[in-house]
Design a protein around this motif. Structure first.
Motif, PDB file in Angstrom:
ATOM      1  N   ASP A 138      48.091  45.171  31.335  1.00 28.69           N
ATOM      2  CA  ASP A 138      49.199  44.583  30.586  1.00 28.69           C
ATOM      3  C   ASP A 138      48.739  44.060  29.230  1.00 28.69           C
ATOM      4  OD1 ASP A 138      50.812  45.164  32.704  1.00 28.69           O
ATOM      5  OD2 ASP A 138      50.758  43.143  33.555  1.00 28.69           O
ATOM      6  N   GLY A 198      50.289  46.120  26.445  1.00 31.07           N
ATOM      7  CA  GLY A 198      51.396  45.349  25.906  1.00 31.07           C
ATOM      8  C   GLY A 198      51.065  44.484  24.718  1.00 31.07           C
ATOM      9  N   VAL A 199      49.791  44.146  24.531  1.00 33.41           N
ATOM     10  CA  VAL A 199      49.423  43.227  23.454  1.00 33.41           C
ATOM     11  C   VAL A 199      48.455  43.866  22.472  1.00 33.41           C
ATOM     12  CG1 VAL A 199      48.370  40.986  22.907  1.00 33.41           C
ATOM     13  CG2 VAL A 199      49.779  41.235  24.960  1.00 33.41           C
TER      14      VAL A 199
END
Length: 413
Positions: free
Chosen positions: A155, A159-160
């Motif tokens: 994640d 996602g980042v």
């Protein structure tokens, strides 16, 4: 408040000092009774001294007792001060600590006086101390790695990290970074490693090399010609890689440096190269397999790290010990390094004291507010009561001396 193992010793010490102080009062009373009626001569001095000693002992007994409880159980005003003014005492103590301890100037002064850098350097001089530091570091690192779940890593990366890298132009940064590496010749170690691996592979796999080259040979050339050409090519390739590995100034290595410098300049200054690099970056980062590849790579790295952390004979532990030994030596001998470290520590301590000092001080008043009044009074008396008994002892002795002086003055008058 939980009782500590040392409370029994404190309670015994308080009991002994109470017995001593009370015994002196009893002795003064006995002397007073025995010498009663003897107002002249040296017995007069003894009688007056014993009388004044009792007054001093009783006065100081009242003062000491009034701090924690009502003397003789009588609700005399301004007694049992600790019990009645517990909360005010906590706030006063909070203010005292905040004004006199939790300040930037005092924190920096105490840190400088502690000579943390020099003491740390001397501590790291011992092999057992370095081993202890490595053991604790490995334990913390192992716990941290164990708590990092694969889903969290995925994640974070998908996602980042990757969206952020996609948005940020990295070409100028990469160009500057690459140029610095080339100018510092920091890449030579990687080049040497690559050349060593290529040389070792060629030396260990002549048959594989010959097979690969034979697949590229023209179909119409005789086999004996192919064999001679392939053998010559193999020897030339082996010698060329060996020469490049042995000579840091080899023309091929210089050509590689020139190519890398040109690439670094283009990444930093050339819009066309920057656009192509950014496009390549976006294609790579947007590929659906990148997240799984990063996760797989992370799993391999974590497994290797955990294995190395668990093996005290691994190269990671050896390098860690050498690194700590080097740091210790620098801290002991290099004043500039030591001052720089202590300066950074001072900045960190000053930041926390300035930012969180008031909040830290309020812990005192909040804790005292939660205490039960009777228990708090008993606990405080347990900690300081033994020393306060010296007030009673001193009051008895000073009272006796004052009585002697008073009787002498009365005799003179």
């Amino acid at each position: 408040m939980e009782p500590s193992p040392a409370d029994q010793a404190r309670r015994a010490g308080l009991r002994r000092m109470r017995i001593v102080a009370t015994s002196l009062l009893g002795l003064a009373f006995v002397v007073f009774v025995v010498t009663n009626g003897h107002a002249s001569g040296w017995l007069g001095y003894v009688h007056t001294a014993s009388e004044a000693a009792m007054v001093g002992a009783l006065a100081d007994w009242f003062a000491v007792t009034a701090l924690f409880k009502h003397p003789l159980g009588l609700p005399i005003p301004h007694t049992a001060l600790v019990k009645k003014r517990k909360d005010e005492l906590g706030r006063s103590l909070e203010e005292f600590v905040g004004d006199n301890f939790l300040t930037e100037e005092i924190a920096r002064e105490r840190l400088a006086a502690a000579q943390v850098g020099l003491r740390l350097g001397r501590w790291l001089e011992g092999p057992a101390h370095r081993q202890r530091a490595l053991t604790e570091g490995a334990r913390i690192a192992t716990a941290a790695l164990g708590r990092m779940r694969d889903d969290d890593v995925r994640d974070f990366v998908v996602g980042v990290l990757m969206p952020r890298l996609t948005q940020e132009p990295v070409s100028p940064i990469a160009g500057t970074f690459l140029k610095g590496i080339i100018e510092d010749r920091a890449h030579h170690g990687l080049v040497d490693l690559g050349l060593t691996e290529i040389h070792d592979w060629l030396a260990a796999n002549p048959t594989v090399f010959a097979t690969l080259m034979n697949e590229r040979a023209p179909w119409w050339t005789p086999p004996w010609v192919d064999e001679r050409v392939i053998n010559w090519t193999y020897q030339q390739a082996l010698a060329w890689v060996r020469d490049m590995r042995a000579d840091p100034e080899h023309r091929a290595r210089s050509a590689l440096d020139t190519l890398l410098i040109k690439l670094a300049d283009d990444l930093h200054d050339d819009p066309d190269v920057q656009a192509r690099a950014e496009a390549l970056k976006e294609r790579v980062l947007s590929h659906p397999q990148v997240g799984e590849t990063v996760l797989s790579l992370w799993a391999s790295v974590r497994t290797s790290l955990l294995a190395a952390l668990a093996d005290q004979q691994s190269s990671l532990w050896a390098r860690g010990d050498a690194w700590l030994q080097e740091i210790g030596s620098m801290l002991r001998t290099d004043t500039e390094t030591r001052e720089r470290l202590e300066g950074h520590l001072g900045d960190v301590v000053a930041f926390f004291v300035t930012t969180y000092g008031d909040e830290l001080a309020t812990v005192i008043s909040h804790t005292v507010d939660r205490w039960d009044a009777d228990e708090a009074s008993q606990r405080i008396e347990l900690f300081v009561g033994r020393d306060l008994q010296f007030i009673r002892i001193n009051g008895t002795i000073v009272g006796a001396l004052a009585g002697v002086v008073i009787h002498a003055i009365s005799q003179l008058l």
